[in-house]
Scaffold this active site. Structure first.
Site, PDB file in Angstrom:
ATOM      1  N   LYS A 203      35.138 -16.833 -15.098  1.00 23.78           N
ATOM      2  CA  LYS A 203      34.262 -15.271 -15.918  1.00 23.78           C
ATOM      3  C   LYS A 203      35.555 -15.563 -17.209  1.00 23.78           C
ATOM      4  O   LYS A 203      36.262 -15.824 -17.374  1.00 23.78           O
ATOM      5  CB  LYS A 203      35.364 -14.404 -14.997  1.00 23.78           C
ATOM      6  CG  LYS A 203      35.197 -12.525 -15.876  1.00 23.78           C
ATOM      7  CD  LYS A 203      35.973 -11.984 -15.156  1.00 23.78           C
ATOM      8  CE  LYS A 203      36.702 -11.312 -15.313  1.00 23.78           C
ATOM      9  NZ  LYS A 203      37.138 -10.120 -14.479  1.00 23.78           N
TER      10      LYS A 203
HETATM   11  C1  5RP Z   1      41.958  -8.203 -15.049  1.00 20.39           C
HETATM   12  C2  5RP Z   1      40.609  -8.730 -14.762  1.00 20.39           C
HETATM   13  C3  5RP Z   1      39.442  -7.698 -14.657  1.00 20.39           C
HETATM   14  O1  5RP Z   1      39.108  -8.116 -13.506  1.00 20.39           O
HETATM   15  C4  5RP Z   1      38.187  -8.079 -15.789  1.00 20.39           C
HETATM   16  O2  5RP Z   1      38.947  -8.259 -16.883  1.00 20.39           O
HETATM   17  C5  5RP Z   1      36.887  -7.772 -15.682  1.00 20.39           C
HETATM   18  O3  5RP Z   1      37.117  -5.730 -16.159  1.00 20.39           O
HETATM   19  P1  5RP Z   1      36.648  -5.131 -17.005  1.00 20.39           P
HETATM   20  O4  5RP Z   1      35.576  -5.668 -17.864  1.00 20.39           O
HETATM   21  O5  5RP Z   1      37.812  -3.688 -17.426  1.00 20.39           O
HETATM   22  O6  5RP Z   1      37.420  -6.005 -18.582  1.00 20.39           O
HETATM   23  O7  5RP Z   1      40.086  -9.856 -14.928  1.00 20.39           O
HETATM   24  O8  5RP Z   1      43.047  -9.321 -15.401  1.00 20.39           O
END
Ligand code: 5RP
Length: 294
Positions: A203
């Site tokens: 991610k």
């Molecule tokens: C926090 C995360 C969140 O899951 C990630 O940031 C995704 O959420 P957003 O779309 O609100 O950024 O990993 O550490």
């Protein structure tokens, strides 16, 4: 009971039809074991090859985030529209009905809060508990360039090793420190390191310049986080561009649950991710669904 005659037997065995040997639909995942592939196939839709993960794990370091104050009231209604829920075991056990048919990506790193240095994480869940919870993947935060870079990378490699024993994939979540530049060069570095060290998917954040080089140089699927809340059309444009530039989906939180109409927004995001709908058309869908509700 013996077969009636030899001709019948030859037919049932289809001796003239070779068994198909198909490659797995996800980038870089063909050599994984059956359990890993089965779990990844519960996160990524085998038809579109994409996923809409709903990220609701923010409370693990920042407490009751706006939109997540009451997950039972605000998030459960979104569950039918997500492919996957990404969350902590505390929320999973206390709020998510165990008869959910959605795949679960469990946050397994933690140990810090917004009051301290965020990169100082450890592993906060045993592999046994991940198995007990029947999760489809485990998410570990990796802080490339952060103060505790090494520890966070080793957290990830430990989970890759443990998960590999039981067929559970690891999602590496690239976290960017406040003072670091968020550009394609940084994300190429961060995502590639995670993939080289065994993460099954990664991610990261979308960057408007050169995102296609991030997805091209990463040998496993990439999903994007949404980041801070944007105007709905802008969030849909970001999701659309990321998909067109090689992302395999989104792991989106605030841009869904902080939307004026979260149920409409998650459906609009789905249209962009799974159907390659344009952001403008998806925004029309968002408005239609939003107005229908009100
Ligand atoms: C926090 C995360 C969140 O899951 C990630 O940031 C995704 O959420 P957003 O779309 O609100 O950024 O990993 O550490």
């Amino acid at each position: 009971m013996p077969d009636i005659d030899g001709t019948n037997e030859a037919k049932q065995y289809f001796t003239d039809v070779p068994q198909k040997s198909e490659s797995y639909f996800l980038k870089g995942s063909n050599s994984l074991d059956w359990g890993m592939k089965n779990r990844l196939g519960r996160i990524f839709n085998p038809v579109s090859g994409k996923t809409v993960m709903l990220a609701i794990d923010h409370g693990y370091f920042q407490g009751p985030t706006t939109g997540l104050e009451r997950i039972d009231l605000n998030i459960l209604p979104l569950e039918p529209y997500a492919d996957t829920l990404m969350l902590t075991r505390g929320i999973l056990r206390s709020i998510i009905p165990p008869d959910t048919q959605k795949s679960i990506v469990l946050r397994v790193s933690g140990g810090t809060s917004i009051l301290k240095e965020l990169s100082n994480e450890d592993l906060a869940v045993d592999i046994e508990d991940a198995i007990r919870l029947n999760v489809s993947a485990m998410a570990v935060q990796v802080f490339i360039g952060g103060e505790h870079e090494r520890e966070s990378i080793i957290n990830m490699t430990k989970m890759v090793d443990r998960g590999t024993r039981y067929g559970i994939p690891t999602l590496a979540v690239t976290a960017v420190g406040k003072d670091m530049v968020r550009d394609a060069k940084y994300f190429r570095l961060a995502t590639r390191i995670c993939a080289e060290l065994g993460a099954h998917y990664i991610k990261t954040y979308y960057v408007p310049e050169g995102f296609e080089t991030v997805t091209a140089s990463c040998p496993v699927p990439i999903v994007i986080a949404g980041g801070k809340k944007l105007f709905e059309l802008d969030a849909l444009k970001m999701a659309y561009r990321s998909i067109q530039e090689g992302a395999a989906g989104v792991d989106m939180g605030r841009n869904i649950f902080q939307s004026h109409s979260p149920i409409a927004m998650i459906q609009a995001v789905r249209a962009v991710v799974h159907d390659s709908e344009t952001p403008e058309k998806a925004f029309d869908l968002y408005n239609t669904l939003k107005n229908k509700k009100s």
